[in-house]
Design a protein around this motif. Structure first.
Motif, mmCIF file in Angstrom:
data_model
loop_
_atom_site.group_PDB
_atom_site.id
_atom_site.type_symbol
_atom_site.label_atom_id
_atom_site.label_comp_id
_atom_site.label_asym_id
_atom_site.label_seq_id
_atom_site.Cartn_x
_atom_site.Cartn_y
_atom_site.Cartn_z
ATOM 1 N N LYS A 1 0.740 -1.407 -0.014
ATOM 2 C CA LYS A 1 -0.147 -0.038 0.013
ATOM 3 C C LYS A 1 0.812 1.329 -0.080
ATOM 4 O O LYS A 1 0.472 2.136 -0.555
ATOM 5 N N HIS B 1 4.496 0.741 -2.676
ATOM 6 C CA HIS B 1 3.801 0.332 -3.860
ATOM 7 C C HIS B 1 4.757 -0.904 -4.483
ATOM 8 O O HIS B 1 4.784 -1.160 -5.637
ATOM 9 N N ARG C 1 4.416 -4.940 -5.805
ATOM 10 C CA ARG C 1 3.346 -5.763 -6.226
ATOM 11 C C ARG C 1 3.341 -6.914 -5.276
ATOM 12 O O ARG C 1 4.046 -7.538 -4.875
#
Length: 439
Positions: free
Chosen positions: A334, A337, A339
């Motif tokens: 979050k 960032h 994946r």
């Protein structure tokens, strides 16, 4: 309420992330899942040190403190279970989400997350050391004439199991581990107190305080308060366990969760009190900080009990590790960032196990630090933070039964938080000369 709803795409991304994160990945748990997870979380490294804590507190204060801790933490656990779905249409799946609902988005995070992460990491380090020491005790008991092997190597053996288990994705995927851990906790607890009864009182047993000086008695008392706080520290994973149970308006998750939690507290009572009372009764102030170390015979039974402890703390480690993984992986996705991939999970989880293993090998005397952590970090999250949140959210009428009950728990918890670290820190300083790194 224009402008307050999330875009559909954002909701979709959040759902995908919840399907990937450990705590919310699976919601098909039952009340007995809850019971086994809670037993694994509650009955852990602290139980074997309770006779030692009782020897520092004395009969009256020791038993009183244990009973009060059992009652207070059962009450605060019920509060947390009730508050899981207090926001209409939303499940507060994590402890920090409960804090945010009460104190606001930012303040709630800053109040809860540092405490919760410290508790989870400190507990897993304690499990790492307990697992290693009990493996060593098992080895030395089974093969007394074998070459001596450092505790460090046994901690590495224990950690190797955690490197594998840490890649199980959710609470429901570790249910078999929790069941084994719960059965083992009942088994080694029974062995500990039954063997104490069979052994009987040692010659010249002494129930006077361990320390001979007034200052020593006072600080030992404080340290024991921290040890008891550590033994009742399962609240840090309560909401996360409840998140694994399905919930509908007609069948809210709080009903099966409370059933499982109450059952687990019966097990806690049956494990904690006989071990503490009969361990202290048999050995008095000569009892070791791990009561199994005081029991030398029958050899096969002591060896079995130590192996049961190892199996139990294998499961307990995972119950505390999964919410930690959830917080770290959620932050990385979050905020940073990254994946949400298997590679991210593989790296973060291995790093966490390696970190707890390294600290456990470096400071194998971590048990002496439990008194410090027990008061400073464990008491708030288990004893009084749920009560503060309850007062903030529900605002019970002043001088009502709920108001008095919550304020009693808060005052009791603050006393534990104040006294435990003082005694623990003093004990660390006094014993510092005996500490050996990588022993």
């Amino acid at each position: 309420m224009e402008g307050t709803e999330k875009p559909v795409s954002a909701l979709g991304i959040e759902k995908d992330l919840n399907d990937w994160l450990s705590v919310t990945k699976s919601r098909n748990g039952t009340w007995w899942h809850s019971a086994f997870h809670n037993v694994s979380a509650m009955v852990g490294a602290g139980i074997l040190g309770l006779p030692y804590a009782l020897s520092e507190l004395g009969w009256g204060p020791g038993v009183t403190l244990m009973v009060l801790s059992w009652v207070v933490t059962l009450y605060t656990m019920w509060q947390m279970i009730e508050m899981h779905e207090m926001v209409p249409g939303k499940r507060l799946d994590r402890y920090h989400e409960l804090g945010q609902a009460a104190f606001g988005e930012k303040l709630g995070l800053w109040i809860v997350v540092p405490l919760q992460m410290m508790v989870q990491a400190a507990t897993d380090i304690a499990f790492m050391i307990t697992g290693g020491k009990c493996l060593k005790k098992f080895h030395d008991t089974v093969c007394p004439n074998c070459k001596d092997i450092k505790t460090t190597y046994f901690i590495m053996v224990y950690a190797s199991v955690q490197f594998v288990l840490s890649h199980l994705p959710s609470f429901n995927s570790i249910i078999a581990v929790s069941i084994a851990a719960s059965v083992m906790s009942l088994s080694y607890s029974a062995i500990a107190w039954m063997t104490c009864i069979h052994k009987g009182v040692i010659p010249d047993v002494d129930y006077s305080p361990r320390s001979t000086t007034t200052a020593g008695m006072v600080f030992s008392f404080f340290s024991a308060v921290g040890d008891v706080s550590f033994a009742f520290a399962g609240h840090n994973v309560i909401l996360e366990i409840q998140a694994s149970i399905p919930s509908t308006p007609g069948k809210p998750s709080k009903k099966p969760m409370w059933k499982g939690a109450f059952f687990s507290y019966i097990v806690v009572f049956l494990c904690y009190f006989p071990v503490a009372i009969f361990g202290y009764w048999a050995f008095g102030n000569k009892v070791e900080d791990n009561v199994l170390l005081s029991l030398e015979k029958p050899r096969w039974l002591v060896a079995a009990a130590n192996m049961f402890v190892v199996i139990h703390v294998v499961g307990s480690y995972q119950v505390f590790a999964i919410p930690f993984f959830d917080m770290v992986e959620s932050f990385l996705v979050k905020k940073i960032h990254f994946r949400p991939t298997k590679s991210l999970r593989f790296i973060t989880r291995n790093l966490y196990v390696a970190f707890t293993m390294f600290i456990g090998m470096t400071f194998p005397f971590f048990g002496a630090i439990i008194g410090f952590f027990g008061g400073f970090f464990f008491a708030p999250t288990s004893f009084f933070l749920p009560c503060i949140i309850w007062l903030v959210v529900y605002k019970p009428r002043r001088f009502s039964l709920s108001w008095f009950t919550n304020w009693f728990c808060i005052i009791f918890g603050v006393i534990l938080m104040t006294l435990g670290p003082v005694g623990g820190l003093r004990q660390i300083i006094v014993q510092a000369k005996q500490y050996k790194f990588y022993s």
